[in-house]
Scaffold this motif. Sequence first.
Motif, PDB file in Angstrom:
ATOM      1  N   PHE A   1       0.829  -1.201   0.000  1.00 17.76           N
ATOM      2  CA  PHE A   1       0.000   0.000   0.000  1.00 17.76           C
ATOM      3  C   PHE A   1       0.865   1.254   0.000  1.00 17.76           C
ATOM      4  CE2 PHE A   1      -2.119   3.122   2.958  1.00 17.76           C
ATOM      5  CZ  PHE A   1      -3.009   3.633   2.034  1.00 17.76           C
TER       6      PHE A   1
ATOM      7  N   ARG B   1       2.382   1.957  -3.360  1.00 16.00           N
ATOM      8  CA  ARG B   1       1.405   2.517  -4.297  1.00 16.00           C
ATOM      9  C   ARG B   1       1.174   3.998  -4.014  1.00 16.00           C
ATOM     10  NH1 ARG B   1      -4.033  -0.435  -5.312  1.00 16.00           N
ATOM     11  NH2 ARG B   1      -3.992   1.138  -6.956  1.00 16.00           N
ATOM     12  N   VAL B   2       1.100   4.351  -2.730  1.00 14.10           N
ATOM     13  CA  VAL B   2       0.936   5.759  -2.359  1.00 14.10           C
ATOM     14  C   VAL B   2       2.115   6.575  -2.878  1.00 14.10           C
ATOM     15  CG1 VAL B   2       0.907   7.367  -0.403  1.00 14.10           C
ATOM     16  CG2 VAL B   2      -0.541   5.318  -0.355  1.00 14.10           C
TER      17      VAL B   2
ATOM     18  N   ASN C   1       2.310   7.003  -6.689  1.00 15.24           N
ATOM     19  CA  ASN C   1       1.276   7.889  -7.223  1.00 15.24           C
ATOM     20  C   ASN C   1       1.491   9.332  -6.767  1.00 15.24           C
ATOM     21  OD1 ASN C   1      -1.188   6.479  -8.722  1.00 15.24           O
ATOM     22  ND2 ASN C   1      -0.430   5.043  -7.193  1.00 15.24           N
TER      23      ASN C   1
ATOM     24  N   ARG D   1      -4.794  15.153  -0.972  1.00 11.48           N
ATOM     25  CA  ARG D   1      -4.307  13.801  -1.218  1.00 11.48           C
ATOM     26  C   ARG D   1      -5.085  12.756  -0.423  1.00 11.48           C
ATOM     27  NH1 ARG D   1       1.985  14.765   0.103  1.00 11.48           N
ATOM     28  NH2 ARG D   1       0.951  15.752   1.899  1.00 11.48           N
TER      29      ARG D   1
ATOM     30  N   LYS E   1      -7.556  10.406  -2.238  1.00 12.45           N
ATOM     31  CA  LYS E   1      -6.843   9.521  -3.166  1.00 12.45           C
ATOM     32  C   LYS E   1      -6.158   8.388  -2.411  1.00 12.45           C
ATOM     33  CE  LYS E   1      -5.993  13.419  -6.282  1.00 12.45           C
ATOM     34  NZ  LYS E   1      -4.966  14.311  -6.904  1.00 12.45           N
ATOM     35  N   ILE E   2      -5.565   8.707  -1.256  1.00  8.00           N
ATOM     36  CA  ILE E   2      -4.914   7.678  -0.440  1.00  8.00           C
ATOM     37  C   ILE E   2      -5.949   6.695   0.086  1.00  8.00           C
ATOM     38  CG2 ILE E   2      -3.651   7.283   1.710  1.00  8.00           C
ATOM     39  CD1 ILE E   2      -2.238   9.989   1.186  1.00  8.00           C
TER      40      ILE E   2
ATOM     41  N   ARG F   1      -8.839   5.994  -1.170  1.00 11.47           N
ATOM     42  CA  ARG F   1      -9.418   5.188  -2.251  1.00 11.47           C
ATOM     43  C   ARG F   1      -8.512   4.014  -2.606  1.00 11.47           C
ATOM     44  NH1 ARG F   1     -13.005   7.312  -7.283  1.00 11.47           N
ATOM     45  NH2 ARG F   1     -13.574   5.236  -8.083  1.00 11.47           N
ATOM     46  N   ILE F   2      -7.207   4.241  -2.618  1.00 12.31           N
ATOM     47  CA  ILE F   2      -6.274   3.137  -2.871  1.00 12.31           C
ATOM     48  C   ILE F   2      -6.481   2.037  -1.845  1.00 12.31           C
ATOM     49  CG2 ILE F   2      -3.842   2.465  -2.830  1.00 12.31           C
ATOM     50  CD1 ILE F   2      -3.185   5.208  -4.046  1.00 12.31           C
TER      51      ILE F   2
ATOM     52  N   GLU G   1     -10.127   0.209  -2.185  1.00 19.11           N
ATOM     53  CA  GLU G   1     -10.300  -0.665  -3.340  1.00 19.11           C
ATOM     54  C   GLU G   1      -9.415  -1.902  -3.284  1.00 19.11           C
ATOM     55  OE1 GLU G   1      -9.798   2.009  -6.639  1.00 19.11           O
ATOM     56  OE2 GLU G   1     -11.914   2.629  -6.591  1.00 19.11           O
ATOM     57  N   ASP G   2      -8.627  -2.043  -2.214  1.00 14.02           N
ATOM     58  CA  ASP G   2      -7.829  -3.247  -2.009  1.00 14.02           C
ATOM     59  C   ASP G   2      -8.721  -4.320  -1.382  1.00 14.02           C
ATOM     60  OD1 ASP G   2      -5.982  -5.198  -0.777  1.00 14.02           O
ATOM     61  OD2 ASP G   2      -4.428  -3.747  -1.303  1.00 14.02           O
TER      62      ASP G   2
ATOM     63  N   TRP H   1     -16.715   3.309  -3.807  1.00 11.98           N
ATOM     64  CA  TRP H   1     -15.489   2.983  -3.063  1.00 11.98           C
ATOM     65  C   TRP H   1     -15.585   3.437  -1.609  1.00 11.98           C
ATOM     66  CZ3 TRP H   1     -12.351   6.720  -0.807  1.00 11.98           C
ATOM     67  CH2 TRP H   1     -12.593   8.043  -1.184  1.00 11.98           C
TER      68      TRP H   1
END
Length: 288
Positions: A89, A92-93, A96, A171, A174-175, A177-178, A181-182, A208
């Motif tokens: 995770f 990915r943060v 992005n 941000r 967006k964080i 949502r990542i 959605e996992d 989400w």
Amino acid sequence: MVFDRLKTLLATLLALSLAAPALAQQEENPWAKVQRPSSQQSASIGTYTNGCLAGAAEMPMRGEGFQLVRTGRNRHFGHPDTIRFLEEFSRRVARNDLGRIQIGDMSMPRGGPFNSGHRSHQMGLDIDIWYSQDWRAQERPLTEWERDNVSPVPLADEQEHRMLEENWDPRVPKILRIASEDERVERIFVHPTIKRKMCELAGDDNEWLRKVRPWWGHNYHFHVRLTCPEGDRTCKPQRPPRGDPCGPDLDWWFSDEFYAMLRGETPTPERPEPKPLPKQCQQVLIAP
């Protein structure tokens, strides 16, 4: 019926917070004294609020996209699946261009109840992640003193249920949502005011947000809860969240009924007797 269960749960928690002595005031909490994980096969045992953790893994102090904070509490352990999730995770943060997350409380070396601060975090599947991203954590590893003294930045006023717009970071959705959605994520808890703002920003694109649940506190951090590890029969899962992601259950947190409960103007139930931990937890506690 969903509202009734929620109200009962909230009233019970209020009763506990007002009437029950903190574990820190009690003489013994053996789980807080253990400094190392057990050498057993990894397992999350029981429930998120009544369980323990066998064969825990320790989260590294720093890595790509993350930095631990408040490490002096010795609460940076989790199921190995939790460590893998956090490392993936965080990457990915970072990739992005969303910064470096700061990870607070996870679980103690063998899980179990904390002395203070949380009812959950007991079986290595709960993680607190701060909304704020201190500049020192971006540029270099924090010193031991900095890790334990850096202050989080609240995004909402806990008493008045209003956003602190001067602290808002674009941000954050967006964080979240990542994380949401996992498929490994079961729930994400945020302050009700923060959930309402994200619903406003999302508009119709809000599916989400189903996993993102309003809960008091959580004005300076969000709480990620993972699903039970695959094949782990000792872990009791939660029911999946249902209903409108931004519907009536969110509105209730801003109702007169909720504020009356928060102010103690409505009756609260008698303090429930604490449940014993699962039998397997005794073996976890005494294992080498």
